[in-house]
Scaffold this active site. Structure first.
Site, PDB file in Angstrom:
ATOM      1  CE  LYS A  26      26.551  40.545  93.337  1.00 17.61           C
ATOM      2  NZ  LYS A  26      27.285  39.481  94.079  1.00 17.61           N
TER       3      LYS A  26
ATOM      4  CB  SER B 196      27.388  37.190  91.145  1.00 18.10           C
ATOM      5  OG  SER B 196      27.609  37.393  92.533  1.00 18.10           O
TER       6      SER B 196
ATOM      7  CB  SER C 205      30.559  36.669  93.877  1.00 17.20           C
ATOM      8  OG  SER C 205      29.981  35.500  93.359  1.00 17.20           O
TER       9      SER C 205
END
EC number: 3.5.1.99
Length: 521
Positions: free
Chosen positions: A133, A208, A232
């Site tokens: 990420k 996210s 997330s």
């Protein structure tokens, strides 16, 4: 748990603001010109054998010198080049560096004659492709978290979990997209644009850690790193049909990511593994936990027959969130019937009335001080990258005129922040003990269309509640629905009982098939 009159009024205010956000969502959609794709809205399936193996299996083949690491890496690079233009999951690659690292692995194996057991102990993920990420530091890669004024920030070191995985032999291919400041459950920002679901590019990938979930689902990677403060990891894992694990709070290091969690957020934010295959989750967690691994019971093997099962089909009817999709309810009931008829387990249906207030519980926990008395950092300060605070109302007016550098969800959350505070309690931890798991929807809906989260901003409460409680949770895929979108379920356990949810992930994968390659029925 009755609400006071003041709280009822506040709830009505939040619903009104939610409706207001919904109207803006519709306006935003009208001005958002969709990407035009020729042909299918689904990414091309793959039958390439190296793309259909788990990380554990790939590492074993590489250690046994039955496949060259460079061939594995090149196969994944080819796959990324094929499908990433359509899904926009990997926002910055490091292909040349990955190829050099792969060649170094092959050279080491050709020169050294260490036995397989020694190699496995030293490098459990030797040569395995990894994506990270973008919010995490990966040396030489950007680390903006989708914030425009950080678009030129380049990491000079690795986040702790990234360093641990690299030390275990994994080879990073690049970094993946996220929502602005990791504060929303659609992965779209003004630095990299929007990520599209590989099962239907008109649908969201979640956030996210949405780019990470998308890259894994599209077979562009096999293991990945995500973070989770309200779902997330689990929402993207659910929307993209993969496995995602939120560990027990405080075990895996959160250091080396932006934004930096402060106050209560530091206690409830979790870094964890995201994988296509269940057998990769536990060894990844072992590596990522580092010195904290001793807090977990990963060596404890518990037969599924010895686990106590509880389930709840929805939150009890909160007015703030959507109703659970019928196909999700049916998938959950199918799991319950399987456990009862095939496993012979007793699965107790429960009604925890506190779950109806999951969002309020989460907001309260995120708004408190931590054990050191440190205040949680306000979103206004984060939007300004800890510089001059950003005023959401002013940014909203700029956004309407197309002059704001921030996304609408971030501005909307900034507007809502001052009024989102409640208090409550729960009995879930006591019910689970050290030998129970709780089956609960991962989200009330399968992956919705782009921008839909703006009309349902509080749907993340289905995952956020477990951050507030600090419990380990694994999102497990359960095949596809009638429209070809992933189904799934959360498996929750008591604190430091991650081994129970991971064992159930492997059991459910064997029973229901796990990840399904996009484009394959």
């Amino acid at each position: 748990m009755p609400l006071s009159l003041t709280k009822r009024g506040l709830m009505l205010l939040m619903r009104a603001i939610g409706f207001f956000i919904g109207l803006f969502g519709i306006a935003a959609r009208a001005f958002d010109f969709p990407l035009r794709h020729c042909g299918s809205r689904i990414t091309q399936p793959t039958s390439e054998p190296l793309l259909l193996l788990s990380g554990v299996q790939l590492a074993k083949l590489i250690r046994r010198r039955k496949v060259k690491c460079i061939d594995v890496i090149n196969t994944y690079i080819d796959r990324i080049k094929e499908v990433n233009p359509m899904i926009n999951a990997i926002v910055k690659d490091r292909f040349e560096a990955a190829q050099q690292e792969a060649l170094a692995v092959d050279k080491r194996l050709s020169e050294e004659q260490e036995d397989e057991a020694t190699l496995e102990k030293k490098w459990p993920f030797l040569g395995v492709p990894l994506t990270v990420k973008e919010a995490f530091e990966l040396h030489g890669m950007p680390n903006s978290s989708g914030l425009v004024n950080r678009r030129n920030v380049v990491s000079k070191s690795d986040a702790i979990v990234v360093a641990l995985l690299k030390q275990a032999g994994a080879i990073p291919l690049g970094v993946t997209n996220c929502s602005e400041l990791c504060m929303w459950y659609e992965s779209s920002n003004n630095v990299y644009g929007r990520t599209n679901n590989p099962y239907d590019v008109q649908c969201i990938v979640g956030g996210s850690s949405g780019g990470e979930g998308c890259a894994l689902a599209a077979a562009c990677s096999v293991i990945g790193v995500g973070s989770d403060i309200g779902g997330s990891i689990r929402m993207p894992a659910f929307f993209n049909g993969i496995f995602g694990h939120k560990p027990t709070s405080g075990v895996v290091s959160n250091e080396g990511q932006f934004p930096v969690a402060m106050g209560a957020q530091e206690e409830f934010q979790c870094t964890g593994p995201m994988c296509r295959y269940a057998e990769d989750v536990e060894p990844m967690l072992r590596v990522m936990a580092g010195p904290g691994v001793h807090k977990l019971k990963l060596d404890k093997k518990v037969p599924a027959q010895k686990i106590k099962f509880y389930w709840m089909e929805h939150d009890g009817g909160s007015l703030l969130v959507s109703r659970v999709d019928e196909e999700l309810l049916q998938a959950q009931k199918k799991v319950v019937r399987h456990l009862e008829t095939v496993l012979g387990a007793s699965v107790q249906h429960v009604k925890l009335r506190q779950m109806k207030y999951s969002y309020q519980i989460w907001v309260t926990m995120m708004s408190t001080k931590n054990h050191d008395g440190m205040e949680t950092v306000k979103l206004q300060e984060l939007l300004g990258d800890h510089g001059k605070p950003v005023w959401p109302l002013w940014e909203l007016m700029k956004w309407v005129l197309g002059m704001s550098t921030h996304t609408f969800p971030s501005i909307g959350l900034g507007l809502l922040e001052p009024v989102l505070k409640y208090d409550s309690q729960t009995c879930l931890v006591g019910m689970l003990g050290n030998d129970g798991v709780f089956l609960y929807p991962s989200h009330p809906q399968v992956a919705p269309k782009h921008h839909f989260p703006l009309t349902r901003p509080f749907n993340f409460a289905y995952t956020g509640i477990f951050n507030a409680l600090g419990l380990p949770v694994t999102q497990c895929p359960l095949g596809l629905n009638s429209k070809g979108l992933p189904l799934g379920i959360q498996v929750v356990a008591g604190p430091f009982n991650d081994h129970l949810t991971l064992a159930m992930a492997q059991y459910l994968e064997k029973s229901f098939g796990g990840w399904v390659c996009p484009g394959k029925s």
